[in-house]
Design an enzyme around this catalytic site. Structure first.
Site, PDB file in Angstrom:
ATOM      1  N   ASP A 177      14.095 -12.625  29.461  1.00  0.00           N
ATOM      2  CA  ASP A 177      14.321 -13.458  28.584  1.00  0.00           C
ATOM      3  C   ASP A 177      13.941 -13.174  26.988  1.00  0.00           C
ATOM      4  O   ASP A 177      13.181 -12.239  27.166  1.00  0.00           O
ATOM      5  CB  ASP A 177      14.574 -14.963  29.352  1.00  0.00           C
ATOM      6  N   ASP A 196      13.519 -15.316  23.670  1.00  0.00           N
ATOM      7  CA  ASP A 196      13.273 -17.371  24.067  1.00  0.00           C
ATOM      8  C   ASP A 196      12.206 -17.455  24.560  1.00  0.00           C
ATOM      9  O   ASP A 196      12.495 -17.861  26.117  1.00  0.00           O
ATOM     10  CB  ASP A 196      14.015 -18.231  22.935  1.00  0.00           C
ATOM     11  N   ASP A 220      11.608 -18.047  31.546  1.00  0.00           N
ATOM     12  CA  ASP A 220      11.011 -19.454  31.804  1.00  0.00           C
ATOM     13  C   ASP A 220      11.864 -20.086  32.084  1.00  0.00           C
ATOM     14  O   ASP A 220      10.963 -21.964  31.141  1.00  0.00           O
ATOM     15  CB  ASP A 220      10.079 -19.657  30.280  1.00  0.00           C
TER      16      ASP A 220
END
Length: 218
Positions: free
Chosen positions: A11, A13, A170
């Site tokens: 991922d 960000d 996240d």
């Protein structure tokens, strides 16, 4: 000992890049234009992965219903585009992790829900991304995370079976997408995860508190 991955997908960000302050700066600029109080870093940090909608919701609260949300999003994105990499940095340990993947000839790529035009503006600021093999953004395909299609597409682009690939993110949507794609799922606990997210309930294959933790498995 876990099997060494043949490829790794990340991922963006909250996993590779700490973009929260620049996203928060854009949010606070929009709030300022509407005579609303600023939002503190401690409040917006763990919402940063949720994009403009999530940030506007946390910033405007109940007042959001008083505005045209699409117009607010356009303002937010316009401001963010202008200052997309003022305070953004890669998380501590990411440079070392990517360098190790490059050294070991383990291909890696990025699968993000960030719009492609913003992703393409941001990535060139970071030399450590030079060897990135594939970038899939939120609007690259007809589906985005938590759908597994972007992850499967990225693995195929690297000529790797999804089952031999790790996905690190996240957010719950990252882990849901990884599991649906039959990938080894890794939670980046150092990212935008608060106690309210209950990441321990996501049933990921591995949880890491810092990027360097991956090195032990390479």
């Amino acid at each position: 000992m876990l099997d060494k991955p043949k490829g790794v997908l990340f991922d963006l960000d909250g996993t590779l890049l700490d973009t929260a302050r620049d996203l928060g700066n854009a949010l606070n600029w929009v709030l300022q234009q509407h005579k609303m109080p600023s939002c503190a870093f401690s409040v917006y940090r763990n919402i940063a992965s949720d994009g403009s909608q999530g940030l506007l919701e946390i910033g405007f609260g109940d007042r959001l219903a008083d505005y045209d949300v699409e117009s607010l999003k356009a303002l937010f994105l316009e401001r963010y585009e202008k200052e997309i990499c003022v305070d953004t940095v890669s998380f501590n340990g990411i440079k070392e992790l990517l360098a190790r993947l490059d050294k070991d000839n383990i291909p890696w790529g990025i699968v993000t829900n960030k719009p492609q035009w913003l992703t393409e503006l941001l990535l060139p600021h970071f030399d450590e991304f030079a060897q990135c093999q594939v970038v899939i953004s939120g609007d690259t395909l007809e589906k985005r995370k938590p759908h597994p299609l972007p992850l499967i597409h990225a693995a195929n682009a690297m000529n790797i079976d999804p089952a031999d690939c790790w996905y690190i993110g996240d957010a719950k949507r990252d882990i849901d997408a990884a599991k649906a794609a039959n990938m080894f799922s890794v939670v980046a606990n150092y990212g935008y995860i608060g106690p309210e997210h209950r990441s321990d309930s996501w049933n990921a294959d591995l949880y890491i508190d810092q990027p360097q933790a991956i090195l032990a498995h390479l």
